[in-house]
Design a protein around this motif. Structure first.
Motif, mmCIF file in Angstrom:
data_model
loop_
_atom_site.group_PDB
_atom_site.id
_atom_site.type_symbol
_atom_site.label_atom_id
_atom_site.label_comp_id
_atom_site.label_asym_id
_atom_site.label_seq_id
_atom_site.Cartn_x
_atom_site.Cartn_y
_atom_site.Cartn_z
ATOM 1 N N ASP A 204 31.403 81.246 47.050
ATOM 2 C CA ASP A 204 32.813 81.216 46.674
ATOM 3 C C ASP A 204 33.749 80.823 47.810
ATOM 4 O OD1 ASP A 204 32.878 83.507 48.189
ATOM 5 O OD2 ASP A 204 33.707 84.800 46.640
ATOM 6 N N VAL A 205 33.218 80.318 48.926
ATOM 7 C CA VAL A 205 34.076 79.752 49.966
ATOM 8 C C VAL A 205 34.083 78.226 49.902
ATOM 9 C CG1 VAL A 205 33.973 81.686 51.547
ATOM 10 C CG2 VAL A 205 32.202 79.940 51.650
ATOM 11 N N ILE A 206 33.569 77.655 48.782
ATOM 12 C CA ILE A 206 33.709 76.221 48.560
ATOM 13 C C ILE A 206 34.336 75.998 47.186
ATOM 14 C CG2 ILE A 206 31.797 75.565 50.064
ATOM 15 C CD1 ILE A 206 30.069 75.166 47.578
ATOM 16 N N PHE B 253 28.967 70.014 43.712
ATOM 17 C CA PHE B 253 29.446 70.853 42.616
ATOM 18 C C PHE B 253 28.963 72.277 42.846
ATOM 19 C CE2 PHE B 253 29.532 66.659 40.714
ATOM 20 C CZ PHE B 253 30.732 66.673 40.023
ATOM 21 N N ARG B 254 29.886 73.203 42.722
ATOM 22 C CA ARG B 254 29.542 74.616 42.751
ATOM 23 C C ARG B 254 29.431 75.114 41.312
ATOM 24 N NH1 ARG B 254 33.436 79.796 43.313
ATOM 25 N NH2 ARG B 254 31.810 81.354 43.088
ATOM 26 N N HIS B 255 28.345 75.816 41.009
ATOM 27 C CA HIS B 255 28.129 76.366 39.673
ATOM 28 C C HIS B 255 28.210 77.890 39.728
ATOM 29 C CE1 HIS B 255 26.741 72.280 39.208
ATOM 30 N NE2 HIS B 255 25.686 72.505 39.955
ATOM 31 N N PHE B 256 29.300 78.409 40.236
ATOM 32 C CA PHE B 256 29.600 79.839 40.372
ATOM 33 C C PHE B 256 28.687 80.528 41.371
ATOM 34 C CE2 PHE B 256 29.554 84.366 38.927
ATOM 35 C CZ PHE B 256 30.856 84.656 39.285
ATOM 36 N N ASP C 193 33.447 79.569 56.228
ATOM 37 C CA ASP C 193 34.848 79.403 55.848
ATOM 38 C C ASP C 193 35.567 78.525 56.868
ATOM 39 O OD1 ASP C 193 37.422 80.146 54.497
ATOM 40 O OD2 ASP C 193 37.758 81.167 56.402
ATOM 41 N N LEU C 194 35.276 78.717 58.143
ATOM 42 C CA LEU C 194 35.886 77.887 59.182
ATOM 43 C C LEU C 194 35.374 76.455 59.107
ATOM 44 C CD1 LEU C 194 35.751 80.328 62.242
ATOM 45 C CD2 LEU C 194 37.650 79.936 60.659
ATOM 46 N N ILE C 195 34.103 76.297 58.765
ATOM 47 C CA ILE C 195 33.538 74.954 58.629
ATOM 48 C C ILE C 195 34.250 74.191 57.523
ATOM 49 C CG2 ILE C 195 31.474 73.763 57.767
ATOM 50 C CD1 ILE C 195 29.825 75.755 59.457
ATOM 51 N N ARG C 196 34.454 74.854 56.373
ATOM 52 C CA ARG C 196 35.159 74.197 55.286
ATOM 53 C C ARG C 196 36.559 73.771 55.718
ATOM 54 N NH1 ARG C 196 36.665 78.184 52.796
ATOM 55 N NH2 ARG C 196 38.776 77.912 53.590
ATOM 56 N N ASN C 197 37.259 74.666 56.383
ATOM 57 C CA ASN C 197 38.602 74.349 56.845
ATOM 58 C C ASN C 197 38.592 73.186 57.831
ATOM 59 O OD1 ASN C 197 40.644 75.213 59.353
ATOM 60 N ND2 ASN C 197 41.605 75.162 57.337
ATOM 61 N N GLY C 198 37.587 73.148 58.701
ATOM 62 C CA GLY C 198 37.495 72.043 59.649
ATOM 63 C C GLY C 198 37.269 70.712 58.961
ATOM 64 N N PHE D 217 38.370 83.390 51.043
ATOM 65 C CA PHE D 217 37.867 84.744 51.229
ATOM 66 C C PHE D 217 36.504 84.903 50.542
ATOM 67 C CE2 PHE D 217 42.464 84.911 51.405
ATOM 68 C CZ PHE D 217 42.714 85.703 52.523
ATOM 69 N N LEU D 218 35.704 85.837 51.074
ATOM 70 C CA LEU D 218 34.379 86.079 50.510
ATOM 71 C C LEU D 218 34.442 86.957 49.271
ATOM 72 C CD1 LEU D 218 32.254 86.766 53.723
ATOM 73 C CD2 LEU D 218 32.679 84.605 52.566
ATOM 74 N N LEU D 219 35.440 87.798 49.177
ATOM 75 C CA LEU D 219 35.541 88.750 48.076
ATOM 76 C C LEU D 219 36.830 88.519 47.295
ATOM 77 C CD1 LEU D 219 34.413 91.969 50.025
ATOM 78 C CD2 LEU D 219 32.998 90.514 48.568
ATOM 79 N N GLY D 220 36.888 89.100 46.117
ATOM 80 C CA GLY D 220 38.108 89.043 45.313
ATOM 81 C C GLY D 220 38.356 87.709 44.647
#
Length: 763
Positions: free
Chosen positions: A368-370, A457-460, A513-518, A664-667
């Motif tokens: 869930d961070v992508i 593609f992310r499948h949940f 999460d930082l990698i995605r942002n980069g 975020f990892l949660l929520g």
């Protein structure tokens, strides 16, 4: 006289029956049993997420049995011992010493556990193509009790309708009788491992010779190559169909039996001299772990040209400690950076698959961070400062270390802050250094082959990657340079320990999460400077603003782009120009989702399929607020469109969930924006984990699409499922399910593998 003749005849008949039984061949595991397991069991019992670790893809796995220990456990405080099939133990006794118990052995007067589980399933057949009872929990939310032989009666009492195969159309009568006879006779196993052909054996020798050359620089290159190919299912040019090989480390050289060095990670200290060896991949190939990589004479020549053409030297070979694992840029700094990056670019789809489809991407928290759909691009080596500027490389290398080597639970926060600050210092240095260069243009993007453009593609709770630009223009795009691609690979493939504790796993995913942002920031440098803040605001809405403020380095919103883009919608204009400029590299032309005119289907296909695609395109790129049926659909639905004459085409219907941010990892539920969900439809099997399957005759497609457009609630959707759906209880479930794999074999043979049905939903 007649009585005597009758008795004689009966005795003769009984003698013949007895003789026939004696003459009947004994049941063979390889010939008779494994094919049943492959057809009816492997779809749930394979790889790390196999229920109760019971892996039925091979004789070794069946003999190993089951375990109550979880592999995927995001809450354990201590790392658990590794239980990798064909790696960490061999033979039933060795596995039982690691806590596994037999499912094949009879227990005194009790039949084998497998026999009783199969009997429970056989005695409680499902109502054909009916929805399953709600009390049968499926998917990743299922709490597998993993009953031991002595616990079966309690299991059967608590779960009377959950025999095996679980909640699906079961074995045929013949398959059931064959398995029960085999189990009753002692479940003997005739082990037959895969053996290379003569041609493959020769190529194995040639590649092992390359990887085990004497010399310091040869040893360093071999180590780097091994660490980048250890997950690969290698196939040889001209090799046997279905034969794949994996690199391992051995204590013994080529020509001798492999003495496996089975460290937890591929870059852990081997404790001895290492020989890199290729051994055949054993057991049934399953799609979710089948990450293929080609070997050929051209590939060998390419490796030699990349790594040995220049006269670079190694002063001393690096060690294997935590510091070397944390920073491969320091460990392998002697190898020319351009050679390392270019090797990864040549087969970029493989490398992205290792961390998008590999063990790290299992479960909602892992994925869930992508975003649910995005495209990836790559920076050209000649425009990558890490490649071209030795001074910049020296400044940035110490900042590229990654967390996860220290798994102390109490240190998670301090470790996270330490590595976050290192990464942000690197991002600031990168931003300021690139600001001194000419503005980035189209030449900034690598365009070497069809690996240059990828769709994720992310499948949940899982994810997939494919060549080409599939789907509508996504909300975000990623741009990898070498430091980002290599860090992603090491963080999520080499250094990730699926058996690790909560601290290790949390650090890994926080850094992702930082990698995605980069990757997002890299892409934004291509956009007009005055548009970048607006993009960031869109990508990091609501709570995402906190992450922008607390954890991410500021973007460059001043230096111009070298691209001439429409100021009103620069991202769409960029994507349009990208598709035009790199059309020859785009492996996945997509008129269905990006219809530019009246015709929304592929060229050169059957007219009936052309009309079907035209109709199906009405479902794509529409928000759920206007297409309510999206709310009813799972993440990865397969459409099997049957044409006249028994032919068919397979399409993936993917649900793209929208979020205010993925920082975020949660929520995740609090950031979900269901009204903005969309669908992507594309030919092929774009997931290892199908969630459902519709079988639609081609002449029914307009009616199917019309009902999908009109369905506004659960009852209306259920009518669609009743008419065209293939539920787990469908009498032809397995025929349709395995037809997906047959389709892969027909279209991309090397990628074929048994798909996973653990996530097949009860619609």
């Amino acid at each position: 006289m007649s009585l005597r003749l009758t008795t004689t005849a009966v005795l003769s008949l009984l003698t013949c029956v007895a003789w026939a039984q004696d003459a009947a061949p004994a049941i063979s595991y390889t010939r008779d049993i494994q094919p049943i397991f492959t057809e009816k069991c492997v779809a749930c019992h394979a790889c790390y997420d196999s229920a109760c670790q019971l892996n039925l893809g091979s004789a070794e796995g069946a003999s190993r049995g089951a375990s109550k220990a979880l592999v995927y456990d995001g809450e354990r405080s201590q790392a658990t011992p590794t239980t990798r099939l064909f790696y960490d133990a061999f033979g039933k006794q060795a596995w039982q010493q690691k806590g596994f118990y037999s499912v094949l052995d009879a227990q005194g007067s009790q039949a084998a556990l497998m026999a009783r589980m199969l009997e429970l399933g056989h005695n409680t057949p499902l109502q054909p193509n009916a929805k399953l009872p709600d009390e049968i929990v499926l998917g990743l939310n299922r709490d597998n009790t993993c009953a031991m032989p002595g616990e079966f009666n309690a299991y059967a009492g608590a779960h009377p309708r959950e025999g095996m195969p679980l909640a699906v159309t079961g074995l045929t009568d013949q398959q059931y009788q064959t398995l029960q006879r085999w189990l009753a006779a002692g479940a003997s196993i005739d082990e037959q491992g895969l053996v290379p052909s003569a041609g493959e054996a020769l190529q194995v020798q040639q590649w092992e010779n390359l990887f085990n050359q004497p010399g310091a620089r040869e040893s360093l290159v071999a180590r780097w190559l091994y660490e980048h190919l250890f997950l690969a299912h290698i196939y040889f040019e001209g090799g046997e169909p279905g034969h794949f090989f994996q690199w391992v480390r051995s204590r013994t050289p080529s020509g001798q039996p492999i003495d496996l060095i089975n460290t937890r990670r591929p870059n852990d200290d081997p404790g001895t001299r290492v020989y890199y060896r290729l051994w055949p991949v054993q057991g049934v190939i399953v799609h979710k772990t089948h990450i293929t990589y080609p070997f050929s004479t051209q590939k060998m020549a390419r490796i030699k040209a990349l790594f040995y053409a220049d006269n670079w030297q190694v002063n001393a070979l690096p060690g294997y400690g935590p510091g070397h694992r944390a920073n491969p840029f320091e460990t392998f700094e002697a190898i020319p950076a351009k050679a390392r990056y270019q090797f990864m670019l040549d087969n970029a789809e493989y490398f992205v698959r290792t961390f998008i489809r590999g063990p790290v991407c299992r479960g909602q928290i892992a994925t869930d961070v992508i975003r649910d759909n995005f495209w990836t691009l790559f920076q050209d080596p000649d425009h990558d400062l890490y490649i071209t500027d030795a001074r910049y490389r020296g400044q940035t290398t110490p900042l590229l270390a990654m967390p996860g080597q220290i798994d102390d639970v109490g240190s998670v926060l301090s470790l996270w802050l330490k590595y976050r600050d290192k990464r942000n210092e690197y991002e600031a240095l990168r931003r300021d250094s690139y600001a001194d260069l000419p503005p980035p243009g189209w030449s900034t993007l690598w365009a070497g082959n069809d690996n240059a453009l990828l769709s994720i593609f992310r499948h949940f709770d899982s994810a997939s990657v494919n060549k080409g630009l599939i789907g509508e223009i996504p909300q975000t795009l990623w741009l990898f340079d070498f430091p980002l691609l290599e860090r992603t690979y090491y963080q999520l493939a080499v250094n990730f320990d699926v058996f690790g504790n909560v601290s290790h796993q949390a650090q890994t995913r926080l850094y992702f999460d930082l990698i995605r942002n980069g990757a997002e920031q890299n892409f934004l440098r291509l956009m007009p400077a005055d548009s970048r803040d607006a993009f960031m605001d869109d990508w990091y809405q609501n709570s995402g603003k906190i992450k922008l403020w607390m954890d991410y380095e500021a973007i460059d919103n001043d230096k111009p782009s070298g691209l001439h883009l429409d100021e009103k919608d620069p991202k769409r204009d960029f994507a349009t120009q990208l598709l035009s400029r790199y059309g020859d590299l785009n492996a996945s032309p997509d008129p269905i989702n990006r219809c530019a005119g009246a015709y929304c289907s592929r060229d050169g296909i059957d007219p009936a399929l052309r009309d079907a695609e035209q109709a199906l395109s009405r479902l794509t790129a529409r928000p759920a607020a206007g297409l309510k049926v999206i709310e009813q659909l799972p993440e990865a639905t397969m459409l099997r469109i049957e044409t006249a004459g028994g032919k068919r085409e397979i399409y993936s219907l993917l649900r793209n969930r929208a979020h205010s941010n993925v920082a975020f990892l949660l929520g995740e539920a609090y950031r979900y924006q269901p009204g903005l969900d969309t669908l992507t439809l594309y030919p092929g099997v774009l997931s290892s984990y199908p969630n459902f399957l519709f079988n639609v005759p081609v002449h029914d497609v307009p009616a199917f699409v019309s009902q999908m457009e009109q369905a506004r609630d659960t009852n209306q959707f259920e009518a669609i499922v009743d008419r065209w759906g293939v539920r787990r209880s469908h009498p032809l479930f397995w025929q349709y399910f395995h037809d997906l794999s047959r389709y892969v074999r027909e279209t991309t043979p090397v990628e074929e593998g048994v798909l996973d049905m653990n996530r097949y939903e009860n619609l």
